[in-house]
Design an enzyme around this catalytic site. Structure first.
Site, PDB file in Angstrom:
ATOM      1  N   PHE B 114     -18.919  -6.485 -15.845  1.00  0.00           N
ATOM      2  CA  PHE B 114     -18.871  -5.105 -16.318  1.00  0.00           C
ATOM      3  C   PHE B 114     -19.097  -5.096 -17.821  1.00  0.00           C
ATOM      4  O   PHE B 114     -18.854  -6.104 -18.484  1.00  0.00           O
ATOM      5  CB  PHE B 114     -17.522  -4.470 -15.974  1.00  0.00           C
ATOM      6  CG  PHE B 114     -17.634  -3.259 -15.098  1.00  0.00           C
ATOM      7  CD1 PHE B 114     -17.906  -3.397 -13.756  1.00  0.00           C
ATOM      8  CD2 PHE B 114     -17.477  -1.982 -15.625  1.00  0.00           C
ATOM      9  CE1 PHE B 114     -18.021  -2.275 -12.941  1.00  0.00           C
ATOM     10  CE2 PHE B 114     -17.594  -0.856 -14.814  1.00  0.00           C
ATOM     11  CZ  PHE B 114     -17.859  -0.999 -13.473  1.00  0.00           C
ATOM     12  N   GLN B 227     -15.051   9.276 -24.603  1.00  0.00           N
ATOM     13  CA  GLN B 227     -16.082   8.352 -24.136  1.00  0.00           C
ATOM     14  C   GLN B 227     -17.199   9.076 -23.395  1.00  0.00           C
ATOM     15  O   GLN B 227     -16.951   9.887 -22.507  1.00  0.00           O
ATOM     16  CB  GLN B 227     -15.468   7.319 -23.187  1.00  0.00           C
ATOM     17  CG  GLN B 227     -16.507   6.361 -22.620  1.00  0.00           C
ATOM     18  CD  GLN B 227     -15.878   5.126 -21.999  1.00  0.00           C
ATOM     19  OE1 GLN B 227     -15.426   5.156 -20.858  1.00  0.00           O
ATOM     20  NE2 GLN B 227     -15.817   4.052 -22.752  1.00  0.00           N
ATOM     21  N   HIS B 229     -20.177   8.257 -20.933  1.00  0.00           N
ATOM     22  CA  HIS B 229     -20.630   7.193 -20.033  1.00  0.00           C
ATOM     23  C   HIS B 229     -22.156   7.208 -20.004  1.00  0.00           C
ATOM     24  O   HIS B 229     -22.761   8.273 -19.900  1.00  0.00           O
ATOM     25  CB  HIS B 229     -20.050   7.456 -18.635  1.00  0.00           C
ATOM     26  CG  HIS B 229     -20.202   6.304 -17.692  1.00  0.00           C
ATOM     27  ND1 HIS B 229     -21.411   5.885 -17.216  1.00  0.00           N
ATOM     28  CD2 HIS B 229     -19.277   5.482 -17.129  1.00  0.00           C
ATOM     29  CE1 HIS B 229     -21.234   4.858 -16.395  1.00  0.00           C
ATOM     30  NE2 HIS B 229     -19.945   4.591 -16.338  1.00  0.00           N
ATOM     31  N   LEU B 239     -21.143  10.757 -12.071  1.00  0.00           N
ATOM     32  CA  LEU B 239     -21.069   9.341 -12.407  1.00  0.00           C
ATOM     33  C   LEU B 239     -21.889   8.465 -11.466  1.00  0.00           C
ATOM     34  O   LEU B 239     -21.778   8.572 -10.250  1.00  0.00           O
ATOM     35  CB  LEU B 239     -19.600   8.893 -12.353  1.00  0.00           C
ATOM     36  CG  LEU B 239     -19.338   7.410 -12.598  1.00  0.00           C
ATOM     37  CD1 LEU B 239     -19.641   7.037 -14.033  1.00  0.00           C
ATOM     38  CD2 LEU B 239     -17.904   7.061 -12.255  1.00  0.00           C
ATOM     39  N   GLU B 242     -21.120   1.910 -13.510  1.00  0.00           N
ATOM     40  CA  GLU B 242     -21.552   0.817 -14.366  1.00  0.00           C
ATOM     41  C   GLU B 242     -21.736  -0.459 -13.538  1.00  0.00           C
ATOM     42  O   GLU B 242     -22.457  -1.371 -13.920  1.00  0.00           O
ATOM     43  CB  GLU B 242     -20.465   0.604 -15.433  1.00  0.00           C
ATOM     44  CG  GLU B 242     -20.797  -0.394 -16.480  1.00  0.00           C
ATOM     45  CD  GLU B 242     -19.768  -0.338 -17.619  1.00  0.00           C
ATOM     46  OE1 GLU B 242     -19.240   0.748 -17.907  1.00  0.00           O
ATOM     47  OE2 GLU B 242     -19.510  -1.392 -18.198  1.00  0.00           O
ATOM     48  N   ARG B 273     -19.848   0.919 -23.341  1.00  0.00           N
ATOM     49  CA  ARG B 273     -20.416   2.233 -23.066  1.00  0.00           C
ATOM     50  C   ARG B 273     -20.823   2.998 -24.318  1.00  0.00           C
ATOM     51  O   ARG B 273     -21.862   3.670 -24.327  1.00  0.00           O
ATOM     52  CB  ARG B 273     -19.396   3.059 -22.273  1.00  0.00           C
ATOM     53  CG  ARG B 273     -19.217   2.517 -20.892  1.00  0.00           C
ATOM     54  CD  ARG B 273     -18.082   3.153 -20.152  1.00  0.00           C
ATOM     55  NE  ARG B 273     -18.025   2.629 -18.794  1.00  0.00           N
ATOM     56  CZ  ARG B 273     -17.049   2.896 -17.930  1.00  0.00           C
ATOM     57  NH1 ARG B 273     -16.051   3.689 -18.286  1.00  0.00           N
ATOM     58  NH2 ARG B 273     -17.077   2.395 -16.724  1.00  0.00           N
ATOM     59  N   HIS B 339     -16.882  11.354 -20.208  1.00  0.00           N
ATOM     60  CA  HIS B 339     -16.325  10.599 -19.092  1.00  0.00           C
ATOM     61  C   HIS B 339     -14.832  10.349 -19.202  1.00  0.00           C
ATOM     62  O   HIS B 339     -14.108  10.449 -18.227  1.00  0.00           O
ATOM     63  CB  HIS B 339     -17.071   9.267 -19.017  1.00  0.00           C
ATOM     64  CG  HIS B 339     -16.657   8.387 -17.884  1.00  0.00           C
ATOM     65  ND1 HIS B 339     -16.783   8.793 -16.574  1.00  0.00           N
ATOM     66  CD2 HIS B 339     -16.144   7.133 -17.840  1.00  0.00           C
ATOM     67  CE1 HIS B 339     -16.355   7.816 -15.773  1.00  0.00           C
ATOM     68  NE2 HIS B 339     -15.943   6.805 -16.518  1.00  0.00           N
ATOM     69  N   ARG B 381     -13.022   2.701 -24.519  1.00  0.00           N
ATOM     70  CA  ARG B 381     -12.461   1.970 -23.377  1.00  0.00           C
ATOM     71  C   ARG B 381     -13.527   1.130 -22.687  1.00  0.00           C
ATOM     72  O   ARG B 381     -14.668   1.564 -22.551  1.00  0.00           O
ATOM     73  CB  ARG B 381     -11.887   2.968 -22.368  1.00  0.00           C
ATOM     74  CG  ARG B 381     -11.424   2.326 -21.085  1.00  0.00           C
ATOM     75  CD  ARG B 381     -10.751   3.304 -20.164  1.00  0.00           C
ATOM     76  NE  ARG B 381     -11.641   4.273 -19.532  1.00  0.00           N
ATOM     77  CZ  ARG B 381     -12.482   3.992 -18.538  1.00  0.00           C
ATOM     78  NH1 ARG B 381     -12.593   2.763 -18.075  1.00  0.00           N
ATOM     79  NH2 ARG B 381     -13.234   4.942 -18.013  1.00  0.00           N
TER      80      ARG B 381
END
Lengths: 258, 566
Positions: B114, B227, B229, B239, B242, B273, B339, B381
């Site tokens: 990730f 954030q 995304h 979404l 990821e 991100r 996000h 994050r």
């Protein structure tokens, strides 16, 4: 000029007309318990529905045409299960259904059949969740777990993969004619949940689970009509889950385990 | 008046984990405006992080370093250490409860790469990890004795003299307002992506807990860090995990170039991100978007149909249903989408809510999950750390609550909070003004996305702040058409809009004052991170005469700040 009214009178498929005019008539079930009136249908004409989901249309109506329209919604990406409704007689999620995919000029939206009405498109889900709770919808493993994860082979994991993806939207249970006539029948969603744990080798009460559904209000009440499988927005074969439970029950009986 | 030892507001992963634990010893209630299974945890896709080392050797120290670096050194390292050290046990506990994790060939929990993580440490269930976590933890709450108040909209916190005594909530079904008297309250109300136009968040994610905290006179921390995304479905913002890039997916611009080689040559599509969203926005702004428009592409075609079906089934469905493209053979149009909120209600590592920059506790009030700011995510994050945060700190907040209950008692419920709740709902339901609440919400979302988005500068932020203030004023003149008391969603939506107008002002004001670039907060007029002046947390209070900002030091234990490259 073709108006919404004439369209309603015509009650036509849109196959020909969609090329000529761009208008969809939404006929929506309305009910407010506070007003003590009988339910009615109200119509709203939307001129341009290209790229719109049914949920987009409902939101558009609520924000621009009639703020009193009530419906449930949240994730708008087909995972939370809030927006299951009945469109032209078929249960589906409003959020992942394109209006134009229905290929109709008249779209009737109703609350999910088989549940008590609450308001407009909102139903009372308590009976549905009662059925769910009655099958012990949680893993029971009484043995002491290992320090790390339990080992589970990929084949077993695959056996309950589909059933574990159920979002509890209730589209299946609400579409089942047996559920409509027999309020005690567990219905496809609860039975699929039962199968999810029977197929998972980490669960330790398989025999108890099979006993819970091995009765006339359990798997044997299913008439394999397949409306449940047909209506699942997550493409889960709910009727297949019931069938798998039946096979398991018979196998356990044949081998003397129950 | 309802009465329970503990009231948990919110029925997502953090709230349910807390309920599951607290109910072992106390009379527990969960108050949620949605049925808990409808919570937005269910939409989390890619995974939950822990250094299990099931795929390659891993350690909590590496997880910690990645998280600290990902946070652009704003995360509190004592909290991050707790997060990463207790992560493996959290995952094993969840597995024991029945979570349907995907498996390795040896039958262990499968893990995949990730963004921002150097090791494959995302434990996943295909691309529906949040769904199985939410359902499993809810299921395990069923045999417990927990009172669930589904479809109750929490209005206010009853805090008097620094002690929390319960909440006031609206029964959406009947329209009645009730007081909930308790010894302790745990807030787990989730995020607020809906303050933005393009967002991955559910329609329910309106940050109601933050509005409640502000109305109770409590501050919010680090709200300027939002954030974005990188892979929101074009125009919808929905979404796309990821995990798609974790499985080897590419990002390409309108010219077909894998543009990340110009921004993060080493990590490419697996940079964090914030880095990727800025890269995408730069490509778009410089005219290299798809068809010259405001999107770029996610390219999964080389992964093949079998792998996409096995690892990313939901993604394929979403792309097909919402934009009519099939990732097996088509490029998928994507754009940055609001996000996650790194900021929130300030808490200590145990989940205790604090009321100022000196960590003064609010007795009997706890918070966990996205609504809280511990702060483990700092300025940005890392993917898969949020499910971990919710599961782990939901549990920890419960443990702290149980400890508190040993000596706690019911304190008198402040009548005026109840009266204020009743008055507020009545005012909204009978509002007769000229403004449309949905219109105000759309204007807020538009301005937040345009002026407080991926790239910020003083001028845009000033315009944004003025707009938010204007919208707050106009809210006083709203009109409501639905007078019914039964399932009146026009009223609840207006209450949500009011919450969003309240905390949005803090997001914008905090962003305006923070003159540096750190993590997700990027000021084009103040390039570079400024550790000398801005290595600190923002603590924002909403006062009568405007917003007051105070600041708090970052806890640094192991990894002193250094340059952050990928």
């Amino acid at each position: 000029m073709i108006t919404a009214l004439t369209l309603q009178e015509l009650d036509v498929e849109n196959v020909v007309l969609r090329g000529v005019i761009d208008l969809v008539v939404f006929r929506i079930f309305r009910f407010d318990p506070a007003r003590n009136d009988a339910p009615t249908f109200q119509t709203y004409d939307l001129p341009d529905t290209a790229g719109m989901t049914i949920l987009d249309a409902l939101i558009h109506i609520k924000e621009n045409m009639d703020s009193t329209l009530s419906f449930r919604r949240s994730c708008r990406s087909a995972i939370c299960g809030s927006c299951a409704i009945c469109a032209n007689g078929k249960n589906l999620l409003a959020c992942n259904t394109q209006v134009n995919d229905l290929k109709k000029v008249r779209i009737t939206l109703e609350p999910l059949p088989g549940f008590p009405m609450m308001r407009d498109l909102v139903v009372d889900w308590e009976p549905f969740f009662d059925q769910y709770r009655s099958v012990k919808p949680y893993m029971v493993a009484r043995s002491t777990p290992p320090e790390k994860e339990r080992i589970q082979d990929q084949k077993t994991r695959k056996a309950y993969d589909e059933a574990a993806q159920c979002i509890m939207c209730s589209a299946c249970t609400s579409s089942c004619p047996v559920v409509w006539t027999d309020g005690n029948y567990l219905g496809p969603a609860a039975l699929t949940k039962a199968w999810r744990f029977v197929a998972d080798d980490r669960d330790e009460i398989t025999r108890e689970r099979l006993a819970m559904v091995n009765n006339e209000e359990g798997v044997w009440r299913c008439h394999t009509i397949f409306r449940c499988t047909d209506s699942c927005p997550k493409k889960i074969d709910t009727a297949g889950s019931i069938e798998s439970l039946r096979k398991k029950i018979i196998w356990h009986q044949l081998t003397g385990r129950i | 008046m309802k009465k329970h030892d503990v009231i948990i507001v919110g029925g997502g992963l953090a709230g349910l984990r807390a309920a599951w634990k607290v109910s072992e010893v106390a009379d527990t209630a969960v108050v949620s405006k949605l049925h808990p299974l409808r919570s937005h945890t269910g939409a989390a896709q890619g995974g939950i992080a822990a250094s299990l080392g099931n795929e390659t050797p891993d350690s909590w120290e590496e997880h910690m370093f990645d998280t600290v670096k990902g946070s652009d050194y704003l995360g509190d390292q004592n909290a991050i250490e707790t997060l990463v050290k207790e992560a493996p046990k959290t995952i094993y506990d969840l597995e024991h409860l029945g979570v349907a994790f995907s498996r390795t060939e040896e039958g262990k929990i499968a893990q995949r790469p990730f963004g921002g993580h150097q090791k494959p440490r995302s434990c996943y269930a295909a691309d529906w990890t949040g769904h199985t976590l939410l359902h499993t933890v809810y299921e395990q709450c069923i045999p417990k004795t927990i009172a669930f108040y589904d479809e109750w909209f929490a209005l206010s916190l009853a805090v008097r003299d620094g002690v929390c005594r319960g909440i006031v909530a609206l029964d959406i079904r009947t329209g009645e307002v009730e007081a909930f008297h308790s010894k302790a309250v745990i807030l787990a109300t989730g995020g607020y992506g809906r303050a933005f136009k393009i967002t991955s968040n559910a329609l329910a994610n309106t940050g109601d807990g933050l509005g409640m905290a502000l109305r109770a006179g409590l501050p919010l921390e680090d709200m300027e860090f939002v954030q974005f995304h990188p892979t929101g479905l074009y125009r919808q913002g929905i979404l796309l995990t990821e995990g798609a890039r974790g499985e080897g997916g590419y990002l390409v611009n309108g010219d077909g170039d894998r543009f990340m080689r110009n921004y993060a040559p080493e990590k490419m599509e697996l940079a964090p991100r914030d880095v990727i969203s800025r890269a995408e926005q730069t490509e778009i702004d410089q005219g290299r978007g798809g068809e010259g428009k405001d999107f770029v592409y996610l390219d999964l075609r080389h992964l093949g149909e079998a792998k996409i079906n096995e690892k990313l089934p939901q993604l394929r469905d979403l792309a097909r249903s919402f934009v009519g493209v099939d990732p097996v053979k088509d490029l998928v149009p994507i754009q940055p989408t609001a996000h996650y909120s790194m900021g929130g209600i300030p808490t200590t590592v145990t989940g205790q809510v604090i009321s100022d920059e000196k960590n003064a506790p609010v007795t009997g009030l706890f918070a966990a999950g996205e609504c809280a700011c511990i702060s483990v995510h700092g300025a940005n994050r890392l993917g898969t750390n949020s499910l971990l945060d919710a599961a782990l700190f939901g549990h920890k907040a419960a443990v702290a609550t149980i400890e508190y209950l040993n000596e706690a008692d019911f304190h008198p419920f402040p009548e005026e909070v109840m009266i204020e709740g009743v008055t507020r709902v009545k005012w909204v339901r009978e509002a007769n003004g000229r403004e449309s609440a949905p219109k105000l919400r759309h204007e807020l979302q538009e301005t937040m996305t345009q002026k407080c988005g991926v790239f910020r500068d003083r001028e845009k932020l000033e315009e944004c702040l003025a707009k938010v203030k204007e919208l707050q004023k106009r809210f006083d003149d709203i009109g409501i058409g639905d007078r019914s008391k039964s399932f009146n969603t026009e009223v609840t939506e207006a209450l949500e809009t009011q919450n969003m107008l309240d905390f949005s002002e803090i997001i914008v004001y905090g962003a305006m004052q923070r003159e540096e670039c750190r993590g997700a907060h990027w000021r084009v007029d103040h390039p570079g991170r400024d550790d000398e002046n801005w290595l600190k947390h923002t603590i924002a209070f909403q006062k009568e005469d405007g917003i007051e900002l105070r600041y708090k030091d970052v806890v640094i234990t192991r990894y002193p700040p250094k340059e952050r490259g990928y």
